[in-house]
Design an enzyme around this catalytic site. Sequence first.
Site, PDB file in Angstrom:
ATOM      1  CG  HIS A 228       2.314  16.215  13.850  1.00  0.00           C
ATOM      2  ND1 HIS A 228       2.592  14.896  13.240  1.00  0.00           N
ATOM      3  CD2 HIS A 228       0.713  16.702  13.301  1.00  0.00           C
ATOM      4  CE1 HIS A 228       2.119  14.985  11.834  1.00  0.00           C
ATOM      5  NE2 HIS A 228       1.009  16.113  11.816  1.00  0.00           N
ATOM      6  CG  HIS A 268       6.566   6.112  12.683  1.00  0.00           C
ATOM      7  ND1 HIS A 268       5.149   5.820  12.405  1.00  0.00           N
ATOM      8  CD2 HIS A 268       6.516   7.266  12.238  1.00  0.00           C
ATOM      9  CE1 HIS A 268       5.065   7.064  11.437  1.00  0.00           C
ATOM     10  NE2 HIS A 268       6.055   7.922  11.849  1.00  0.00           N
ATOM     11  CG  ASP A 324      10.923  14.536  13.251  1.00  0.00           C
ATOM     12  OD1 ASP A 324      10.525  15.012  11.982  1.00  0.00           O
ATOM     13  OD2 ASP A 324       9.744  13.699  13.317  1.00  0.00           O
TER      14      ASP A 324
END
Length: 390
Positions: A228, A268, A324
Amino acid sequence: FGLMAYDPGFMNTAACKSRITFIDGDKGILRYRGYPIEQLAEQSDFLEVAYLLYFGELPTRSQLDDFKRTVLSHTIIHEQTKKFIDGFRHDSHPMGAFLSTVAALSTFYREVKNIFDAQNRVIQFERMVAKMPTIAAFCHRHSIGMPFAYPDNDLSYAGNFLNMMFKGTETKFKPNPVLERAMDVLFILHADHEQNCSTTTMRGIGSSHCDPFTALAGAAAALYGPLHGGANEAVLKMLVEIGSKDRVPEFIRRVKAGEGQRLMGFGHRVYKNYDPRAKIIKKVAFEVFEVTGRNPLLDIALELERIALEDDYFVGRKLYPNVDFYSGLIYQAMGFPTEMFPVLFAIPRTPGWLSQWEEQILDPEQRIVRPRQVYLGYDEREYVPMAIRE
Ligand code: CMC
């Protein structure tokens, strides 16, 4: 399984109705309370976004001024909290120390238990948004053996955080308006993301009517996990391992052949298009590097992105850069150690978690979270006395 739905990871289950955050993963859309993330990142600031998430509407000038004044007046933490942080081992992971300290805060404010008192909830919201950067910076300074730097409430929310983090340390650059704005934009982008793992944890703990400090510590614990809150650290490790731009094609070949790891920072669960946050972050990265100097890993990242976006493997599977991919590069360039990355996610997610928590406890349709299971163990059997066990 009878009438029960078996849905590991809740991939196909809507566990709540929400009015806070909207995502359309196919189109790459993210909105808070109806406002596109691009407009918020461009025109708003983090405390205004926190207000929007929690209260549901953009504030008027005087509402915002009052809110900011109140939040900034809560940035200091109880002196005893410092002793609590001092109790951690000298080299403790700052995220472990952070989430434990957040849990401990509930013991300082006994009234947090009054969760059905609306005025009290607002005070706790302002308190928690205010105190997260202070706790985060103190945990960092403890982990590097530096004295704590107290909040300076003449600074902005992000500026104050950077100051508490880096004041008097050997970080090679000093906080400035570009870095302060970059930090604030990163905070806006991380403020909420509907029913992800940590938010689901927040709602799950909240469903037992536990106080919000303790529920938030649980949400932060979910964020501590590498699946996460840890992907941006994994991106940096990957870039270091690749080492140079000319080794990118070989790395991509191995990813596609399943010989090595995945391309971290790509793909994702919800976005099957470019993550809208990644687009904004990429722009912020270039602004930050103007100040800090170019992170040498950036060229490897750009080459990875260029090749992947033209490659049938990634295009066919709808794998695009996610939030990210560039955030770790920015944080590293700004002087944050990689261990602080999950903490940098938890600070701005606080208003999101608390807004979701409030929605949960006030929703008359909600119940205590208690999923069922598909039992695969033994049928009934007789207890075997120790003396005759094989
Ligand atoms: N690199 C290479 N192949 C990938 C990747 C990747 N990053 N992501 C997915 N795939 C492939 C996967 O191998 C599978 O291929 P095939 O159909 O041939 O078996 C296909 O794409 C679908 O993958 P999946 O695992 O079913 O997709 P998912 O939706 O379950 O996983 C994910 C989403 C984010 C876990 C995954 O894309 C991944 O592991 N990415 C790398 C880690 C990462 O960047 N995580 C950060 C996510 S964003 C954080 C946030 O929003 O909070």
